[in-house]
Design a protein around this motif. Structure first.
Motif, PDB file in Angstrom:
ATOM      1  N   CYS A 165      20.150  62.284  45.676  1.00 39.89           N
ATOM      2  CA  CYS A 165      19.449  63.575  45.521  1.00 39.89           C
ATOM      3  C   CYS A 165      20.447  64.713  45.365  1.00 39.89           C
ATOM      4  CB  CYS A 165      18.537  63.822  46.721  1.00 39.89           C
ATOM      5  SG  CYS A 165      17.145  62.678  46.830  1.00 39.89           S
ATOM      6  N   ILE A 166      21.492  64.694  46.177  1.00 38.73           N
ATOM      7  CA  ILE A 166      22.522  65.740  46.094  1.00 38.73           C
ATOM      8  C   ILE A 166      23.239  65.668  44.761  1.00 38.73           C
ATOM      9  CG2 ILE A 166      24.725  66.498  47.076  1.00 38.73           C
ATOM     10  CD1 ILE A 166      23.526  65.567  49.827  1.00 38.73           C
ATOM     11  N   VAL A 167      23.600  64.454  44.338  1.00 38.09           N
ATOM     12  CA  VAL A 167      24.305  64.264  43.072  1.00 38.09           C
ATOM     13  C   VAL A 167      23.435  64.721  41.899  1.00 38.09           C
ATOM     14  CG1 VAL A 167      25.096  62.436  41.496  1.00 38.09           C
ATOM     15  CG2 VAL A 167      25.914  62.500  43.849  1.00 38.09           C
ATOM     16  N   PHE A 168      22.134  64.460  41.968  1.00 39.47           N
ATOM     17  CA  PHE A 168      21.224  64.892  40.906  1.00 39.47           C
ATOM     18  C   PHE A 168      21.264  66.409  40.743  1.00 39.47           C
ATOM     19  CE2 PHE A 168      17.137  66.192  39.164  1.00 39.47           C
ATOM     20  CZ  PHE A 168      16.983  65.325  38.088  1.00 39.47           C
ATOM     21  N   HIS A 178      16.579  71.293  26.836  1.00 36.47           N
ATOM     22  CA  HIS A 178      17.722  70.470  27.249  1.00 36.47           C
ATOM     23  C   HIS A 178      17.714  70.094  28.729  1.00 36.47           C
ATOM     24  CE1 HIS A 178      20.228  73.693  29.149  1.00 36.47           C
ATOM     25  NE2 HIS A 178      19.463  74.458  28.386  1.00 36.47           N
ATOM     26  N   LEU A 179      17.198  70.935  29.625  1.00 38.64           N
ATOM     27  CA  LEU A 179      17.169  70.562  31.039  1.00 38.64           C
ATOM     28  C   LEU A 179      16.103  69.511  31.335  1.00 38.64           C
ATOM     29  CD1 LEU A 179      17.819  73.968  32.844  1.00 38.64           C
ATOM     30  CD2 LEU A 179      19.394  72.056  32.512  1.00 38.64           C
ATOM     31  N   VAL A 180      14.999  69.570  30.622  1.00 37.99           N
ATOM     32  CA  VAL A 180      13.987  68.517  30.749  1.00 37.99           C
ATOM     33  C   VAL A 180      14.560  67.203  30.219  1.00 37.99           C
ATOM     34  CG1 VAL A 180      11.696  67.762  30.030  1.00 37.99           C
ATOM     35  CG2 VAL A 180      12.081  70.170  30.588  1.00 37.99           C
ATOM     36  N   GLY A 181      15.215  67.288  29.061  1.00 41.86           N
ATOM     37  CA  GLY A 181      15.866  66.106  28.491  1.00 41.86           C
ATOM     38  C   GLY A 181      16.922  65.536  29.401  1.00 41.86           C
ATOM     39  N   TRP A 182      17.717  66.411  30.022  1.00 40.24           N
ATOM     40  CA  TRP A 182      18.748  65.952  30.963  1.00 40.24           C
ATOM     41  C   TRP A 182      18.111  65.218  32.128  1.00 40.24           C
ATOM     42  CZ3 TRP A 182      19.697  66.521  36.081  1.00 40.24           C
ATOM     43  CH2 TRP A 182      20.922  66.050  36.550  1.00 40.24           C
ATOM     44  N   SER A 183      17.035  65.790  32.688  1.00 34.96           N
ATOM     45  CA  SER A 183      16.358  65.171  33.822  1.00 34.96           C
ATOM     46  C   SER A 183      15.802  63.801  33.464  1.00 34.96           C
ATOM     47  CB  SER A 183      15.228  66.078  34.337  1.00 34.96           C
ATOM     48  OG  SER A 183      15.732  67.295  34.777  1.00 34.96           O
ATOM     49  N   VAL A 184      15.108  63.731  32.346  1.00 34.86           N
ATOM     50  CA  VAL A 184      14.530  62.452  31.898  1.00 34.86           C
ATOM     51  C   VAL A 184      15.645  61.430  31.660  1.00 34.86           C
ATOM     52  CG1 VAL A 184      13.300  61.321  29.993  1.00 34.86           C
ATOM     53  CG2 VAL A 184      12.450  63.482  30.926  1.00 34.86           C
ATOM     54  N   THR A 185      16.677  61.836  30.961  1.00 36.26           N
ATOM     55  CA  THR A 185      17.770  60.925  30.634  1.00 36.26           C
ATOM     56  C   THR A 185      18.481  60.449  31.889  1.00 36.26           C
ATOM     57  OG1 THR A 185      18.068  62.034  28.515  1.00 36.26           O
ATOM     58  CG2 THR A 185      19.897  60.689  29.294  1.00 36.26           C
ATOM     59  N   THR A 186      18.705  61.348  32.831  1.00 36.67           N
ATOM     60  CA  THR A 186      19.375  60.979  34.081  1.00 36.67           C
ATOM     61  C   THR A 186      18.537  59.991  34.882  1.00 36.67           C
ATOM     62  OG1 THR A 186      20.543  63.079  34.149  1.00 36.67           O
ATOM     63  CG2 THR A 186      20.362  61.879  36.213  1.00 36.67           C
ATOM     64  N   ILE A 187      17.252  60.234  34.958  1.00 42.69           N
ATOM     65  CA  ILE A 187      16.377  59.312  35.698  1.00 42.69           C
ATOM     66  C   ILE A 187      16.320  57.952  35.016  1.00 42.69           C
ATOM     67  CG2 ILE A 187      13.968  58.902  36.345  1.00 42.69           C
ATOM     68  CD1 ILE A 187      13.829  62.000  36.888  1.00 42.69           C
ATOM     69  N   VAL A 188      16.194  57.947  33.698  1.00 44.88           N
ATOM     70  CA  VAL A 188      16.097  56.691  32.943  1.00 44.88           C
ATOM     71  C   VAL A 188      17.390  55.874  33.061  1.00 44.88           C
ATOM     72  CG1 VAL A 188      15.944  55.737  30.615  1.00 44.88           C
ATOM     73  CG2 VAL A 188      14.316  57.465  31.362  1.00 44.88           C
ATOM     74  N   THR A 189      18.536  56.547  33.047  1.00 40.93           N
ATOM     75  CA  THR A 189      19.811  55.827  33.039  1.00 40.93           C
ATOM     76  C   THR A 189      20.374  55.572  34.435  1.00 40.93           C
ATOM     77  OG1 THR A 189      21.054  57.898  32.752  1.00 40.93           O
ATOM     78  CG2 THR A 189      20.458  56.668  30.755  1.00 40.93           C
ATOM     79  N   SER A 190      19.686  56.039  35.478  1.00 34.28           N
ATOM     80  CA  SER A 190      20.190  55.833  36.841  1.00 34.28           C
ATOM     81  C   SER A 190      19.834  54.476  37.395  1.00 34.28           C
ATOM     82  CB  SER A 190      19.644  56.904  37.778  1.00 34.28           C
ATOM     83  OG  SER A 190      20.161  58.154  37.425  1.00 34.28           O
TER      84      SER A 190
END
Length: 125
Positions: A24-27, A113-125
């Protein structure tokens, strides 16, 4: 300390809790880093994809340090640089896949871009 199943269960339970908390902190810190890079680096074609890749490269260094030091508390018995190199090798597919997702969602798809970043980060985590 006597090694028992209970001791092992407690160890993995606390380690999982540390993993979730650090995640959570890293996110949040990763999003801040992404936003700073997005703002200070010059605009280019495919800006969000390029920033994702730069953010991933930079972020892997400090995320790896956090997980090595706090999440897994020294369970890795190789040098930091060796461990970091192995992490980069292991994450190579994630980095490329994340860049492609950002390209499709934001650069070509027009998603913020922030929505895309969030989606991409969740998908690739």
């Amino acid at each position: 300390m006597i090694f028992t199943l209970q001791n092992t269960h407690d160890h993995w339970g606390f380690q999982f809790l540390r993993f979730i908390c650090s995640g959570c902190i890293v996110f949040i810190l990763g999003m801040c880093q992404y936003k700073i890079l997005y703002t200070i680096l010059p605009k280019t074609p495919y800006h969000t994809s390029i920033i994702w890749l730069v953010n991933f490269l930079v972020g892997t260094v400090w995320v790896h340090a956090i997980h090595r030091r706090f999440t897994f508390k020294g369970t890795n018995h190789v040098s930091y640089l060796t461990s970091l190199f192995r992490t980069y090798l292991g994450y190579a597919g994630t980095q490329i896949g994340g860049g492609i997702i950002m390209l499709l969602l934001c650069d070509l798809g027009g998603l913020h871009h922030l929505v895309g970043w969030s989606v991409t980060t969740i998908v690739t985590s």
